[in-house]
Design an enzyme around this catalytic site. Structure first.
Site, PDB file in Angstrom:
ATOM      1  N   HIS A 102       0.732  -1.150  -0.115  1.00 43.83           N
ATOM      2  CA  HIS A 102      -0.095   0.115  -0.063  1.00 43.83           C
ATOM      3  C   HIS A 102       0.905   1.194  -0.011  1.00 43.83           C
ATOM      4  O   HIS A 102       2.097   1.293  -0.076  1.00 43.83           O
ATOM      5  CB  HIS A 102      -1.086   0.003   1.261  1.00 43.83           C
ATOM      6  CG  HIS A 102      -0.280   0.007   2.367  1.00 43.83           C
ATOM      7  ND1 HIS A 102       0.197  -1.147   3.194  1.00 43.83           N
ATOM      8  CD2 HIS A 102      -0.252   0.959   3.449  1.00 43.83           C
ATOM      9  CE1 HIS A 102       0.737  -0.714   4.527  1.00 43.83           C
ATOM     10  NE2 HIS A 102       0.470   0.489   4.358  1.00 43.83           N
TER      11      HIS A 102
ATOM     12  N   HIS B 183       1.451   3.705   1.998  1.00 45.99           N
ATOM     13  CA  HIS B 183       1.837   4.296   3.258  1.00 45.99           C
ATOM     14  C   HIS B 183       3.710   4.314   3.032  1.00 45.99           C
ATOM     15  O   HIS B 183       4.048   3.373   2.525  1.00 45.99           O
ATOM     16  CB  HIS B 183       1.629   3.822   4.582  1.00 45.99           C
ATOM     17  CG  HIS B 183       0.324   4.142   4.930  1.00 45.99           C
ATOM     18  ND1 HIS B 183      -0.314   3.568   5.853  1.00 45.99           N
ATOM     19  CD2 HIS B 183      -0.328   5.278   4.927  1.00 45.99           C
ATOM     20  CE1 HIS B 183      -1.407   4.052   6.189  1.00 45.99           C
ATOM     21  NE2 HIS B 183      -1.312   5.258   5.457  1.00 45.99           N
TER      22      HIS B 183
ATOM     23  N   ASP C 218       6.148   3.966   5.012  1.00 47.79           N
ATOM     24  CA  ASP C 218       6.909   2.862   5.576  1.00 47.79           C
ATOM     25  C   ASP C 218       6.818   1.551   4.755  1.00 47.79           C
ATOM     26  O   ASP C 218       7.514   0.627   5.015  1.00 47.79           O
ATOM     27  CB  ASP C 218       6.666   2.603   7.203  1.00 47.79           C
ATOM     28  CG  ASP C 218       5.012   2.227   7.223  1.00 47.79           C
ATOM     29  OD1 ASP C 218       4.396   2.861   6.534  1.00 47.79           O
ATOM     30  OD2 ASP C 218       4.749   1.708   8.402  1.00 47.79           O
ATOM     31  N   HIS C 219       5.856   1.699   3.848  1.00 48.99           N
ATOM     32  CA  HIS C 219       5.810   0.507   2.865  1.00 48.99           C
ATOM     33  C   HIS C 219       6.293   0.642   1.452  1.00 48.99           C
ATOM     34  O   HIS C 219       6.738  -0.027   0.584  1.00 48.99           O
ATOM     35  CB  HIS C 219       4.472   0.026   2.887  1.00 48.99           C
ATOM     36  CG  HIS C 219       4.058  -0.571   4.120  1.00 48.99           C
ATOM     37  ND1 HIS C 219       4.191  -2.095   4.224  1.00 48.99           N
ATOM     38  CD2 HIS C 219       3.725  -0.190   5.168  1.00 48.99           C
ATOM     39  CE1 HIS C 219       3.777  -2.011   5.655  1.00 48.99           C
ATOM     40  NE2 HIS C 219       3.526  -1.234   6.280  1.00 48.99           N
TER      41      HIS C 219
ATOM     42  N   HIS D 120      -7.461  -1.154   5.482  1.00 45.73           N
ATOM     43  CA  HIS D 120      -6.463  -0.276   6.068  1.00 45.73           C
ATOM     44  C   HIS D 120      -6.317   1.096   5.357  1.00 45.73           C
ATOM     45  O   HIS D 120      -6.799   1.865   6.036  1.00 45.73           O
ATOM     46  CB  HIS D 120      -5.210  -1.122   5.693  1.00 45.73           C
ATOM     47  CG  HIS D 120      -3.882  -0.364   6.472  1.00 45.73           C
ATOM     48  ND1 HIS D 120      -3.954   0.160   7.730  1.00 45.73           N
ATOM     49  CD2 HIS D 120      -2.884   0.564   5.803  1.00 45.73           C
ATOM     50  CE1 HIS D 120      -2.814   0.761   7.988  1.00 45.73           C
ATOM     51  NE2 HIS D 120      -2.119   0.929   6.728  1.00 45.73           N
TER      52      HIS D 120
ATOM     53  N   ASP E  57      -0.199  -4.086   6.069  1.00 49.60           N
ATOM     54  CA  ASP E  57      -1.055  -3.859   7.022  1.00 49.60           C
ATOM     55  C   ASP E  57      -2.557  -4.191   6.668  1.00 49.60           C
ATOM     56  O   ASP E  57      -3.019  -3.738   5.451  1.00 49.60           O
ATOM     57  CB  ASP E  57      -0.844  -2.107   7.245  1.00 49.60           C
ATOM     58  CG  ASP E  57       0.254  -1.925   7.867  1.00 49.60           C
ATOM     59  OD1 ASP E  57       1.113  -2.802   8.040  1.00 49.60           O
ATOM     60  OD2 ASP E  57       0.584  -0.667   7.847  1.00 49.60           O
TER      61      ASP E  57
ATOM     62  N   GLU F 208       1.661  -8.448   9.324  1.00 49.09           N
ATOM     63  CA  GLU F 208       1.663  -7.187  10.048  1.00 49.09           C
ATOM     64  C   GLU F 208       1.314  -7.473  11.431  1.00 49.09           C
ATOM     65  O   GLU F 208       0.381  -8.299  11.709  1.00 49.09           O
ATOM     66  CB  GLU F 208       1.001  -6.209   9.445  1.00 49.09           C
ATOM     67  CG  GLU F 208       1.083  -4.842  10.192  1.00 49.09           C
ATOM     68  CD  GLU F 208       2.426  -4.338  10.596  1.00 49.09           C
ATOM     69  OE1 GLU F 208       3.250  -4.315   9.831  1.00 49.09           O
ATOM     70  OE2 GLU F 208       2.488  -3.984  11.906  1.00 49.09           O
TER      71      GLU F 208
END
Lengths: 643, 761
Positions: free
Chosen positions: A68, A70, A72-73, A157, A178, A203
């Site tokens: 996705h 975000h 941090d991904h 999410h 996530d 996750e």
């Protein structure tokens, strides 16, 4: 026997830079390519040296999958593809493909803005990286090459979030990224086919945290915001551009409408329009309610939420502002925070995770004195009336519903949740894999002699075999959470390679036929001796299998000023509830706790303050209404004299 | 260490060794380690440890505690390693079940080994190894034992310890270490399969690179030659490349390595050439059964091997120590591989037919081959080679089946070949070959500008921009371009639905316009030529995305700098219009670019900035274009001061920084006008100073153009620009990044998490 090797190049025991290398039968797949907000040097990105030390990684890696948008991904993606030099395909869903470059651009701008960093990826690199992206549809089997196939599933999410199944021959891995187990205001719940992967990588950031009831948190959030604006204060909500912020916007918008409030709500300029655009574009990705009502009213066209101009921050009177970035480490949100922090009428709400080294982190860890730029010391205590511990509705990472009880027939007992001391990260869990209807069972824990998975970015990963997946259409509002999880965790001792690149390997196992049952919501199909199926009720099925149903429990804490002892307090609660809830069964148990139907209330005394008592309230998912009602009742306090 | 940190340290150490106290997270531990490294660089570790007994307690305590988190344990080991790099006497650990701990322990082992050898054998030749200190002896025994072990993880770990040792230590004793252990390492090559091949290659290359072995090789070259002949295709490529990169290495080994590297391409050529191919590649490379097997085994193994080979050769190409380069054969091989991918190759054997089937439509190999082909453009070659390369590139660009990523690579490679193509001596134009090629290229480019994928349209525009930047002045190029519809199509893409494409179209049309190429010169296009400025201005004012707006600002800045007709006609009007749009933009990069444009305007009006380099030749001050008062009035008129003063308090610090630089430049310039230095302080000052706070809040101080030059001068004097500049030079989170802040955070987080756990009842 084919081998599955898992090498976390980031995350593991840490929030940020999610990046997992999975090797299945000679195919190498990178799962996510995130960044870490806590570092300013090379460590802000995953440690790619493990795969670059010998030869170019395009030759080594078959594909990259992004779960996705975000950061941090996906935040390290342009660095990886344009600076490290990965040239192969990058797979993500269509909404992720659309939104990812916006967030990357936002991130780049903030990084440069904060420090004037020169050695950072450029806009051009983001674009060149996006040219390598191959967008996929949900449930579409994508053939990466002759042997490797991937398939995306809905993860909830955030818009476009997906879980991926990666398959090589008969071996498969499921990576969740996530995910959300319950639908929220704008998205549905995660859903996946009944597949039996050899390995599940899930996750688990909040897997060990029992969160307050969502309803409680939402009510709390609205109450605090309302109280602040009522007394003329300003509310700052630092958020990331797109994602959970939309959930909060819908919540506030609805509340403003209901309460007929006139106080202005602002959102960082430009982003509302963008969010609106993408949610409209990808309406099939939202939840059923939004899809249904979309024709009459677009939920993302807000009546009360207006674009923010930086000059507004100095306007007198109350207001609510959503500003970026979410960790208060640069830009507009930090500027507004500095401006407003001195006034005790104002409030800041931190809805998301903040890494060390940011003002947001200090606020979340409850520090009372903040040294700001220019040696100004602010005592945030009255300002930060509402801190992030009970993060507002739906945190920014996957909120796992937590099971308090679990059944299973594995000899070693069942770990539904294994405590990881509030640590963070992805956890690999492998298991027997067989297709279709046999998807059931439970995770076996470490007592089975399962070795630890390793990660490179932090300490060794502790295995966590948790997860509850809903079986049903994502569009259904769940009445009962249904869950199946399969698998025996197995991620073995890998060979320690270079210091910053370690690996764990999980030899694929053949299914262990024993103890694989399935428990469905209303029907149970089990193989009988003659191979026929029987239909039985779920209760019957559970009984025959000797299983207890998983239970979701919500929890909430109610603080009361009271100097009496805990036992006396419990007795007063009992009498009070008995008098109020005449139609319900209220009991005072020998251990001092009080129950009302499934609701359990215990009194406790926090050691630091003898004048305060805490009521710990917990209730099942099914009793959500009653639980919420009881909590609000208790929050009003107990009557002076026992009735 | 500063006193506040010293005060916090004991409490933190107590938190770290207490298994009940959850430590914040590994990020914090990592940062803590960073900080200790910085501290030990500045002061002696011994002094540090003496001053902070809590650190010694921490290190000794972690060895005793049972349930300590692996994070803290590995942190402590690394901390011990940091101290051990300076001081003696630390215990070590290895063999922990956690690999992370084990790897930290391995690093510590290397530290300890190096330290004990340095301390124990100072001045001794120490080559036999039997007089080594007990500690070093023990470590070496352990490594030797591990190398003989059948468990691959143990072998890997031992190889990694050795690689780290030879990488870090270059003292004579390492040679003795190698002499002792090399038979064990060579034995690994005899096993089937070879264990830990990846780590083995690392070790061999690391030893070969060590300067210790430059005089005597200790059997190293034999081992390398043996490795080249027995490692599988996956690992032998990196080894061969590593050997070829060595500065000193026997010629025979070099030749062997290059042959190994060329093997896959030789196989491909052999399978496809009808007649005996060009000399060079096939001469000495015999058929290697393993290579052929790999090429035939499966699509992915074939593609993998070819991609790796092409990438290795690409890496080797620019190196000075590369072996004699068979340019023609390599070019032939690259072309053949591309032909195999697009199905136009003619197989000459059964292997060839098999390759045709395997590689048809293989995008991965196509991309690698195009990259390699691009690299080959740097070598000199005869004209027909260029023709051959350009022909295959054109084919690739034309092919309807080419994927967007392949097209992008094809554009890049074409650009490389075009720009490096040999020019006719003594002639400024493009030679005989290129004009014909361009005539064929532009129709293809036209088609690509209309491609349904935005990626292709964008790559085509980028290609056009690059080409016109380099060749905009060449008559042949201009002629071919203007005869095509390319300029018109580029202009239409200013309205593309994809913002990336719009931005690239802005850059491309801006570039074409600078060269007078954005529309044919015939009279019917006169209007089109004139309206480009307005069209770009419209994009700057209304486009919802930042990329096209930023691109417009870059084009305008370039136009102003280069004296483009639209900018030069009425410069003040041009600057005023652009600044007005830029100053209101929501994107700080557009605002920053606006200030850049303002700076160019200042420079043009007042003369370039003075050089501050003391060694630079002092040029005579260039006389400003016009008197100062008049210039200042012009700046006021275009709204430059309004913009700059507001930008000074912009919440995005690059904008504030840029504005600060601009105003400092201006003040510096004004100071050189001595007559005005003392001016000001008149009645306007107060009103201007009153306006400053309004600037701070983002309001425009006054309607543009209303300010008086004297008032501006007063304002300039009243600002502490140097102070502001140093404040802005710091990162916005520098306070939160300090070590003291880190220690506070870790202590606070510990307490916080404890409270949180009570939630989980």
């Amino acid at each position: 026997m084919p081998e599955i090797r898992v090498t976390p190049l980031g995350a593991g025991q840490d929030v940020g830079r999610s990046c997992i290398l999975v090797s299945i039968a000679g195919k190498n797949v990178m799962l996510d390519c995130g960044m870490h907000m806590g570092f300013n040097d090379d460590r802000r990105f995953p440690d790619f040296s493990y795969i670059t030390q010998n030869g170019r990684l395009t030759d080594f890696l078959d594909c990259v999958i992004i779960s996705h948008f975000h950061l941090d991904h996906c935040g390290a993606l342009p660095y990886f593809s344009e600076m490290v030099g990965y040239d192969g395909p990058i797979y993500m869903t269509h909404p992720t493909q659309a939104i990812c470059p916006i967030l990357l651009e936002d991130y780049r701008k903030i990084a440069v803005d904060k420090k004037g960093e020169a050695n950072f990826f450029t806009s051009q690199m983001i674009k060149d990286c996006m040219k390598k992206v191959v967008a996929v549809h949900l449930h579409q089997t994508v053939q990466v090459d002759d042997e490797l196939e991937i398939k995306a599933y809905y993860a909830g999410h955030v818009l476009g979030a997906a879980m991926f199944q990666i398959k090589v021959g008969s071996e498969s891995v499921v990576y969740t990224g996530d995910y959300n187990m319950t639908p929220d205001r704008h998205l549905g719940a995660a859903w996946i086919d009944k597949c039996r992967p050899n390995l599940l990588i899930t996750e688990s950031t909040y897997a060990t945290t029992i969160r307050d009831s969502k309803r409680c948190r939402e009510r709390d959030f609205l109450k605090k915001v309302h109280e602040t604006v009522e007394r003329g204060g300003k509310v700052l909500i630092p958020v990331f551009a797109l994602g959970r912020a939309q959930e909060l916007c819908i919540l506030l918008e609805t509340f403003w409408e209901r309460m007929n409030l006139k106080v202005p709500i602002y959102f960082s300029t430009g982003l509302t329009e963008k969010a609106n655009h993408y949610y409209k574009l990808f309406i099939p990705w939202t939840n059923q309610k939004i899809r249904k009502t979309f024709v009459q009213r677009n939920m993302f066209e807000f009546k009360h939420i207006k674009a923010f101009d930086r000059a507004f921050a100095d306007n007198p009177g109350p207001m609510v502002v959503f500003a970026t970035p979410g960790m208060l480490h640069a830009g507009q949100s930090l500027q507004i925070f500095r401006k407003w922090a001195g006034n005790e009428k104002n409030m800041v709400i931190m809805p998301g995770y903040c890494v060390q080294g940011t003002v947001g982190h200090k606020i979340l860890s409850g520090q009372r004195k903040l040294e700001m730029e220019g040696r100004q010391v602010v005592s945030p205590d009255p300002v930060l009336g509402w801190q992030g511990r009970g993060a507002p509705p739906g945190g920014n990472r996957c909120p796992h519903p937590v099971a308090s009880a679990a059944g299973g027939q594995d000899a070693g007992g069942v770990h539904v949740i294994q405590r990881t001391r509030g640590r963070q990260g992805h956890h690999a869990a492998g298991g027997p894999g067989r297709a279709g209807e046999r998807a059931a069972g439970a995770w076996r824990g470490q007592e089975d002699g399962v070795p630890e998975a390793e990660d490179r970015a932090g300490a060794p990963g502790q295995l966590l075999h948790a997860g509850q997946w809903r079986d049903g259409d994502a569009a259904h509002e769940p009445q009962h959470p249904r869950r199946h999880l399969t698998g025996t965790a197995e991620a073995g001792n890998g060979a320690g390679a270079a210091p910053r690149g370690q690996e764990a390997s999980a030899p694929a196992r053949h299914p262990d036929h024993e103890g694989q049952r399935e428990c469905r919501d209303s029907l149970w199909r089990g193989e009988t001796k003659d191979g026929n199926f029987r239909l039985v009720s779920s209760e019957q099925a559970l009984k025959e299998l000797g299983l207890a149903e998983h239970q979701l429990r919500f929890t909430c804490r109610v603080h009361l000023h009271d100097t009496r002892k805990e036992q006396e307090m419990a007795l007063r609660v009992y009498s009070h509830l008995k008098s109020v809830l005449k139609d319900h069964c209220v009991q005072h148990l020998p251990d001092g706790s009080v129950t009302v139907e499934s609701i359990l209330i215990q009194a406790a005394a926090p050691s630091e303050d003898p004048g305060t008592k805490v009521l710990l309230v917990s209730w099942t998912y099914q009793d959500e209404e009653l639980g919420s009602f009881l909590t609000s009742l208790l929050k009003k306090g107990l009557p002076q004299a026992p009735s | 260490m500063d006193p506040e940190c010293s005060r916090l340290l004991p409490a933190l150490c107590a938190v770290l060794v207490d298994p009940r106290q959850p430590v914040a997270d590994d990020t914090c531990l990592e940062k803590l380690l960073d900080w200790f490294k910085t501290v030990t660089e500045g002061e002696s570790s011994l002094v540090l440890l003496q001053g902070h007994p809590c650190l010694v307690e921490l290190l000794s305590h972690v060895l005793k505690v049972q349930d300590l988190s692996p994070g803290v344990l590995s942190f402590s080991l690394r901390l011990a390693g940091t101290f051990a790099a300076q001081e003696n006497c630390f215990q070590y650990l290895q063999g922990d079940s956690s690999l992370f701990v084990a790897s930290a322990a391995s690093q510590l082992l290397v530290h300890v080994l190096a330290l004990s050898m340095r301390g124990g054998a100072e001045g001794h030749p120490c080559l036999r190894g039997d007089d080594w200190p007990a500690c070093a002896q023990k470590i070496t025994d352990h490594v030797e034992e591990s190398l003989c072990c059948t468990a691959t993880p143990k072998v890997t770990q031992a190889l990694n310890v050795l690689t780290t040792t030879f990488g870090r230590c270059q003292s004579p004793w390492t040679e003795a270490l190698w002499v002792r252990l090399s038979p064990r390492v060579a034995c690994l090559l005899e096993r089937d399969p070879i264990p830990a091949a990846h780590s083995l290659v690392d070790l061999l290359l690391c030893v070969a690179r060590s300067p210790v072995f430059s005089s005597s090789d200790g059997g190293l070259w034999e081992t390398l030659a043996q490795a080249l002949s027995c490692l599988g295709p996956t690992h032998v490529g990196p080894l061969a490349l590593g050997i070829l990169k060595l500065e000193h290495c026997p010629q025979a080994l070099r030749t062997q390595a290059f042959q190994v590297l060329l093997q896959p391409l030789a196989c491909v050529l052999k399978a496809t050439v009808q007649a005996p191919g060009p000399p060079g590649l096939l001469d000495r490379t015999a058929d290697d059964a393993t290579t052929v097997d790999t090429l035939l085994a499966s699509k992915s193994s074939c593609a993998g091997l070819l991609c790796r080979t092409l990438a290795h050769l690409e890496e080797l190409q620019p190196l000075p120590q590369r072996p004699p380069w068979p340019q023609a054969s390599l070019l032939g091989a690259a072309v053949t591989v591309l032909q195999l991918c697009d199905g136009s190759a003619a197989p000459a054997s059964s292997v060839g037919s098999h390759l045709c089937g395997t590689l048809a439509g293989c995008v991965r190999v196509q991309r690698a081959a195009l990259d390699f082909l691009g690299t080959l453009s740097e070598g000199t070659g005869p004209q027909e080679l260029v023709t051959q390369a350009l022909a295959v590139l054109l084919e690739c660009l034309e092919s309807p089946g080419s994927s967007p990523t392949v097209l992008k690579k094809a554009f890049q490679a074409t650009l490389q070949w075009l720009l490096s193509s040999p020019k006719t001596p003594g002639c400024s134009d493009l030679g005989p070959l290129i004009p014909q090629f361009l005539r064929e290229l532009f129709p293809v480019l036209q088609k690509r500008l209309c491609h349904p994928c935005w990626e292709v349209r964008d790559s085509a525009l980028e290609f056009l921009t690059q080409l016109s930047r380099h060749w905009g002045g060449q008559a042949d190029f201009r002629c071919a371009l203007l005869a095509s519809e390319v300029p018109e199509l580029a202009r239409q893409l200013l309205q593309d639905p994809e913002s990336y494409v719009r931005a690239s179209a802005v850059t491309a049309t801006g570039q074409l316009s600078s060269r007078g190429l954005h529309a044919p010169t015939s009279p019917e296009y006169a209007e089109a030529r004139q309206s480009l400025f307005l069209e770009l201005l419209h994009i700057l004012s209304v486009d919802s995305e930042g990329f096209p707006r930023r691109a417009v600002m870059q084009v305008f800045t370039e136009w102003l700098r280069d004296g483009h007709a639209d900018a030069a006609q009425d410069t003040e009007q041009f600057v005023a219009t652009v600044l007005q749009a830029a100053s209101r933009d929501l994107d700080w990069e557009v605002r920053a670019q606006g200030l850049e444009l303002a700076l160019v305007f200042l420079g043009q009006t007042l003369g370039p900035p003075r050089t501050h380099c003391p060694y630079a030749v002092a040029l005579p001050e260039v006389a400003p274009a016009r008197p100062l008062t008049e210039a200042l009035r012009a700046f006021c008129h275009v709204g430059l001061f309004d913009f700059a003063f507001c930008a000074l308090f912009d919440c995005d610090r690059p904008v504030a920084q840029k504005s600060c630089d601009l105003l400092l430049f201006l003040r510096d310039k004004i100071a050189s006008y001595s007559s005005l230095r003392e001016a000001g302080g008149g009645p306007n000052t107060a009103s201007v100073e009153a306006a400053l706070p309004r600037c701070r809040t983002g309001e425009h101080a006054q309607p543009p153009g209303d300010q008086e030059p004297e008032a501006v001068l007063a304002m300039l004097r009243s600002l502490d620009l140097e102070g502001l500049r140093s404040t802005l030079a710091e990162s916005s989170d520098h306070v939160e990044k300090s070590p003291q802040s880190l220690l506070q955070d870790m202590l606070a987080t510990g307490g916080f998490l404890q409270g949180d756990e009570a939630d989980c009842y």
